[in-house]
Design a protein around this motif. Structure first.
Motif, PDB file in Angstrom:
ATOM      1  N   HIS A   1      -5.959   3.353 -11.396  1.00 29.85           N
ATOM      2  CA  HIS A   1      -6.934   2.168 -11.191  1.00 29.85           C
ATOM      3  C   HIS A   1      -7.715   2.535  -9.988  1.00 29.85           C
ATOM      4  O   HIS A   1      -9.036   2.201 -10.109  1.00 29.85           O
TER       5      HIS A   1
ATOM      6  N   MET B   1       4.795   3.474 -11.142  1.00 31.64           N
ATOM      7  CA  MET B   1       3.976   2.598 -10.448  1.00 31.64           C
ATOM      8  C   MET B   1       2.721   3.186  -9.584  1.00 31.64           C
ATOM      9  O   MET B   1       1.477   2.615  -9.703  1.00 31.64           O
TER      10      MET B   1
ATOM     11  N   GLU C   1     -11.869   2.517 -10.093  1.00 32.62           N
ATOM     12  CA  GLU C   1     -12.675   1.622  -9.277  1.00 32.62           C
ATOM     13  C   GLU C   1     -13.642   2.768  -8.557  1.00 32.62           C
ATOM     14  O   GLU C   1     -14.957   2.191  -8.497  1.00 32.62           O
TER      15      GLU C   1
ATOM     16  N   GLU D   1       6.064  -7.531  -4.531  1.00 29.69           N
ATOM     17  CA  GLU D   1       5.449  -8.129  -5.863  1.00 29.69           C
ATOM     18  C   GLU D   1       6.200  -7.338  -6.986  1.00 29.69           C
ATOM     19  O   GLU D   1       6.955  -7.868  -7.702  1.00 29.69           O
ATOM     20  N   TYR D   2       6.346  -6.191  -6.925  1.00 31.35           N
ATOM     21  CA  TYR D   2       6.966  -5.267  -7.772  1.00 31.35           C
ATOM     22  C   TYR D   2       8.552  -5.561  -7.898  1.00 31.35           C
ATOM     23  O   TYR D   2       9.215  -5.798  -9.022  1.00 31.35           O
TER      24      TYR D   2
ATOM     25  N   GLU E   1       0.341   4.592 -11.854  1.00 34.44           N
ATOM     26  CA  GLU E   1      -0.848   3.462 -12.352  1.00 34.44           C
ATOM     27  C   GLU E   1      -1.975   3.155 -11.279  1.00 34.44           C
ATOM     28  O   GLU E   1      -2.839   2.932 -11.702  1.00 34.44           O
ATOM     29  N   LEU E   2      -1.226   2.827 -10.329  1.00 39.21           N
ATOM     30  CA  LEU E   2      -2.332   2.465  -9.090  1.00 39.21           C
ATOM     31  C   LEU E   2      -3.308   3.634  -8.889  1.00 39.21           C
ATOM     32  O   LEU E   2      -4.364   3.266  -8.532  1.00 39.21           O
TER      33      LEU E   2
ATOM     34  N   ILE F   1       2.504  -5.061  -2.145  1.00 40.26           N
ATOM     35  CA  ILE F   1       2.681  -4.643  -3.366  1.00 40.26           C
ATOM     36  C   ILE F   1       3.961  -4.469  -3.911  1.00 40.26           C
ATOM     37  O   ILE F   1       4.543  -4.918  -4.991  1.00 40.26           O
TER      38      ILE F   1
ATOM     39  N   VAL G   1      -7.026  -2.624  -1.834  1.00 38.58           N
ATOM     40  CA  VAL G   1      -5.503  -2.482  -2.166  1.00 38.58           C
ATOM     41  C   VAL G   1      -4.898  -3.302  -0.816  1.00 38.58           C
ATOM     42  O   VAL G   1      -4.955  -2.741   0.155  1.00 38.58           O
ATOM     43  N   GLU G   2      -4.063  -4.043  -1.288  1.00 39.40           N
ATOM     44  CA  GLU G   2      -3.109  -4.690  -0.218  1.00 39.40           C
ATOM     45  C   GLU G   2      -2.272  -3.711   0.559  1.00 39.40           C
ATOM     46  O   GLU G   2      -1.939  -2.624  -0.039  1.00 39.40           O
TER      47      GLU G   2
ATOM     48  N   TRP H   1      -3.457   9.673  -0.485  1.00 38.44           N
ATOM     49  CA  TRP H   1      -3.190   8.366  -0.556  1.00 38.44           C
ATOM     50  C   TRP H   1      -1.946   7.921  -1.395  1.00 38.44           C
ATOM     51  O   TRP H   1      -1.010   7.128  -0.904  1.00 38.44           O
TER      52      TRP H   1
END
Lengths: 112, 883
Positions: free
Chosen positions: B41, B34, B45, B76-77, B37-38, B73, B67-68, B20
């Motif tokens: 996360h 990033m 979850e 956004e970043y 970190e994802l 993402i 996760v979109e 992934w």
């Protein structure tokens, strides 16, 4: 559900407020927020992390990679002094608005 | 349960998470930090969900679903880290990236500085080509706009005649005097009619007097049909009064200066006084370039009786213009009038037709191309030159861009898309073509005065005209597009790895393409050289052709009535000077016959034999003075009074009459008759594009008044004789200007158009060659540069500079030879067709082609030679230092 505009506006003060309790990490923030809002405020992590990064870039929070008890790495965020001051400013604004709403709605209840 | 466990074991959570995060990485939207970190996360979850009793697989699926999309993402970043307002994330190729755009421009200018030589050549070449086509565009536009400004332009027609004479068809606009009014009486669809006849006169106002060649006699409705702008006076009324005359604005200034011209009286040739009733402006783009306009109603003031004119259906000396009623059909009217002359001119086969006003300037009366031919030829030439310039530009661009394959590779490696490269290359070509256009416009500004002087045009560059701006922009875009096409499409398609790994990115492909372009442009230039040579040879052919008239040393002067009446006195006075050999008077200049006989009869004429000869009234000394040769019979003689009723004809007339012995034959025309006493050798009596016209000379006072005085001077310095002439003239014509001219100049003027054409062709050929040369120079220097090492090695191995030069020149020579092989037949075909317009034409000799070929080759070697020589004489140590 809370409107998109309001979510966007409130993200920053909410995040800073959550961090008042001490350092924490992304997944817990989302979960905590869900509980606190009674499920009305559900942050997606696609939105959360960029905001965290931005706050860090602005100097309101700092981050640190730390191993969890299970040995997995997590990035923890913590408020800085600048973050505390920023939160104070935000608080005044939100309280002001809150006060206005309270008075308005009170007076409208009194009227009849 | 067992199965489920096995199933659980089959799902490796760590592997799935790793995959992934790899997927995230591949999109390029996120940085490693990033992603980590994802990933953390995601693990949190998943752990949570597993803790709630879900299987790891289900947990993973649920967690990743929340996760979109990566793109969202990433964006956004990117917002967090973006430097500028318009910046777009690197993983997204944008339609417009201002930063990159600026970079492209920077690179373009940097490249221009680095490759000064190529840029200069390619921009100059394109600029010259563009300047050339702008000039032609201006000219073509002016040609196409003749007489289109009249309000009724769409409804104005000229009547023309299909004249069947001896089975030969001649189509011309010369018509009988009574035709115009008769047509108007008969056909209601004709709103107005004006006849038209040019004239020349001596105009006098107070002490000012000039001979004016541009008189036009018209009908009063002339200015109602044509809408020439009046500066003063009323167009509808200006010629209503027979005493009035309308003058051009330039003439108003010439005669009256700052005075008000209206009401001022002009004396015309001492015969009539007319008062100015209007001042008119004649635009440059009109075929009616006349200075004075008066009405046929004024003829009686000149002691010319209108009655015999109005009864003469055979004379053909007038143009007739018609203004049709709105909504009436010209085609229908043409049908109705076609046979109008038949009952009025028995025995003649004359058919009337209509020619639209807008076609008069461009087409001959018979519908064939007149000026339109040159519009076509020059448009084609402009297209050719522009094409050559573009081809060169493209060629050089290709060469330049090929050297930039590495840049392409680097840009691609750094994430540049093909679209961006295509835009960059096109941008660069547009920049170059834009710069070339700026240079071209400056060039045109400088060249226009010279061009106008040579060609007699009055062109100007007016940027307020939308069509001009639009044309210029189109050329810039087209040139930019064509020249950018190759690099944009081919270079941008290169695979970066191939370019960086190997050095041999310059395929045969490109060089073959360039060679084809070189052949193409050399074909065009060679054709232009051939065209120039043939036009030039034709012009000198007709200029040098035996005119049958000794045109040198003849001076002529227009006489007004008073001199005509006292011509004998003048003659005697003039002959006192030893350098004045003989003197004659005649009704029109041999270079410009003004009078034609519509119908001639003689005994024994077969009914089918109709001749249409030119007529000239001359005196007894004309044949000697003009230097004509008598081939049969004799000259007019003063000692035989009957000669006033006799004729001398030319050889063409003799042939057309067809009698075995013409001497003594009686000719009848204009209700008169007389005998032929002699035949003169043909002399040129009209433009060389037509065969010599049959001609009848008469020494009596027939038909036309003899208003030209011819003086044959002794060869040598004419000053003394001319001074004497001036003195006599001033004594016998007090108040009239002495404005003599030489006859050979008048003849030369007949060929002004041809001479201009030679000039225009020559200048365009030179320009085309310059453009081609610039291309060749650029290309050869590119080749020389590309082969520096090859040359070095050859030299080290013992090749002489000569050997190297010939090696390189052979390549280009081959191309020039191929180009010639194409250009010769093509040039022949085009020029052969052009020559068909002339009754007398030069033969196209093989030397024209050989000369064009040699010239082309010479120019090639010259332009290629310099660059090659530089390369060939360079020290091989320099070029091989790095090996």
């Amino acid at each position: 559900m809370i409107s998109k505009a309001l979510v966007a506006a409130s993200t920053k003060p909410l995040l800073l407020s959550i961090l008042l309790d001490g350092e924490t990490y992304g997944y817990r923030i989302i979960k905590q927020m869900k509980i606190l809002s009674g499920g009305h405020l559900e942050w997606s992590f696609g939105m959360l992390y960029p905001v965290l990064h931005r706050l860090e870039k602005n100097g309101f929070i700092t981050s640190k990679w730390k191993a969890s008890d299970k040995g997995r790495l997590r990035k923890y965020y913590r408020l800085t002094d600048a973050g505390h001051r920023e939160l104070e400013r935000e608080k005044i604004q939100w309280l002001t608005i809150n006060e206005v709403f309270t008075r308005l709605w009170k007076s409208s209840e009194v009227r009849p | 349960m067992k199965k489920s466990k096995k199933f659980h074991a089959a799902f490796d959570l760590n592997k799935a998470v790793a995959e992934w995060s790899q997927r995230l990485k591949r999109t390029g939207a996120l940085e490693d930090g990033m992603i980590a970190e994802l990933q953390a996360h995601l693990m949190d979850e998943v752990e949570d969900l597993v803790g709630q009793g879900k299987s790891p697989k289900e947990a993973f699926r649920e967690a990743t679903a929340s996760v979109e999309s990566v793109d969202v993402i990433g964006r956004e970043y990117y917002k967090t880290y973006a430097r500028g307002l318009f910046a777009t994330p690197p993983q997204r190729s944008s339609g417009l990236t201002p930063a990159l755009f600026l970079n492209s421009i920077k690179v373009s200018f940097r490249k221009m500085r680095q490759q000064k030589w190529y840029s200069l050549i390619s921009i100059t070449g394109l600029a010259v080509g563009m300047a050339c086509s702008i000039l032609i565009f201006l000219w073509v536009r002016s040609e196409l706009s003749y007489d289109r400004f009249h309000n009724n332009a769409g409804n104005i027609y000229r009547v023309i005649m299909e004249d069947n004479l001896n089975d030969a068809l001649s189509v011309h606009p010369w018509l009988p005097f009574p035709l115009g009014p008769a047509l108007q009486n008969e056909f209601p669809e004709i709103a107005a009619v004006s006849r038209w006849r040019p004239d020349d006169m001596v105009v006098r106002y107070k002490e000012k007097a000039y001979t004016e060649m541009d008189f036009l006699t018209v009908d009063p409705s002339f200015f109602k049909i044509f809408s020439f702008p009046f500066l003063q006076g009323n167009p509808a009324e200006a010629l209503a009064n027979p005493n009035s005359i309308v003058i051009r604005d330039t003439m108003a200034k010439k005669y009256f200066g700052s005075e008000d011209p209206i009401g001022k009286v002009l004396n015309l040739s001492g015969r009539a006084d007319l008062a100015v009733s209007g001042v008119v402006h004649i635009p440059d783009e009109s075929d009616f370039q006349f200075d004075f306009f008066f009405s046929f109603q004024s003829y009686p003031l000149f002691n010319v009786d209108l009655a015999p004119l109005e009864a003469n259906w055979y004379g053909k000396n007038y143009h007739v213009y018609l203004l049709l009623q709105k909504n009436s059909s010209a085609a229908l009217l043409e049908k109705k009038i076609s046979g109008f002359l038949k009952p009025r001119t028995p025995g003649l086969n004359q058919v009337l037709r209509l020619q639209k006003l807008s076609r008069i300037h461009l087409y001959n009366p018979d519908g064939s191309d007149g000026a339109m031919r040159y519009v076509r030829i020059f448009s084609l030439v402009a297209g050719f030159i522009l094409l050559i310039a573009c081809v060169n530009f493209m060629n050089l661009a290709t060469a330049r861009f090929e050297g930039r394959a590495k840049e392409v590779a680097l840009r691609k490696t750094l994430g540049g898309t093909r679209g961006q490269l295509i835009r960059q290359f096109f941008g660069e070509s547009f920049l170059h073509s834009g710069l070339a256009m700026v240079a071209a416009v400056l060039l045109v500004e400088f060249a226009l005065p010279v061009f106008n002087q040579i060609t007699g045009c009055r062109l100007s560059l007016d940027f307020t005209q939308i069509d001009l701006l639009f044309g210029l922009a189109t050329v810039v875009v087209l040139a930019g597009f064509v020249s950018g096409l190759y690099p944009a499409l081919f270079l941008s398609a290169f695979a970066p790895a191939r370019i960086i790994k190997s050095f041999s990115h310059r395929g045969r492909h490109g060089s073959l393409f360039r060679k084809a372009l070189v052949v193409f442009q050399f074909t065009l230039s060679t054709m232009l050289i051939i065209g120039t040579l043939i036009v030039n040879s034709q012009v000198s052919f007709i200029m040098k052709r035996d005119l049958g008239i000794a045109k040198e040393n003849i001076v002529y002067h227009l006489m007004q009535k008073k001199t005509r009446d006292s011509v004998q006195v003048v003659r005697e006075e003039l002959l006192k000077h030893p350098d004045i050999m003989s003197i004659a008077s005649c009704s029109s200049l041999p270079s410009n016959i003004q009078s034609w006989i519509g119908y001639v009869d003689w005994n024994g004429r077969s009914p089918k034999n109709k001749i249409f000869p030119a007529f000239m009234s001359v005196d007894h000394d004309f044949v000697t003075t003009a230097g004509l040769t008598i081939v049969k019979g004799r000259d007019f003689s003063r000692s035989r009074p009957t000669d006033a009723k006799s004729f001398i004809i030319n050889e063409t007339a003799f042939r057309q009459i067809g009698a075995e012995n013409p001497i003594g034959l009686e000719l009848r025309f204009w209700n008169q008759k007389g005998q032929i006493i002699g035949v003169v050798k043909d002399f040129t009596n009209r433009h060389m594009s037509s065969a010599t016209a049959p001609m009848i000379l008469n020494a009596g006072n027939w038909g036309a008044s003899r208003s030209y005085l011819l003086l044959r001077l002794r060869p040598g310095n004419p000053t003394s004789a001319l001074n004497h002439f001036r003195q006599v003239w001033e004594k016998t014509n007090p108040g009239f200007p002495c404005e003599y001219e030489f006859l050979d100049e008048a003849f030369d003027r007949m060929y002004t158009n041809e001479q201009r054409l030679t000039w225009i062709f020559l200048s365009f050929a030179v320009l085309a060659i310059i453009v081609s040369c610039l291309g060749l120079i650029g290309l050869s220097s590119y080749t020389a540069e590309e082969k520096t090492k090859e040359i070095g090695i050859r030299k080290v191995l013992g090749a002489s500079p000569w050997k190297i030069i010939s090696l390189f020149s052979t390549n280009f020579t081959k191309l020039v030879i191929i180009a010639n092989a194409v250009a010769w037949p093509a040039g022949y075909a085009v020029m052969h067709r052009w020559l068909q317009d002339y009754a007398y034409r030069t033969t196209i000799g093989i030397w024209v082609f050989i000369l064009a070929g040699i010239l082309g080759l010479f120019i090639t070697l010259l332009s290629v030679g310099y660059q090659t020589l530089r390369a060939a004489t360079a020290n091989p140590a320099d070029s091989l230092r790095y090996e």
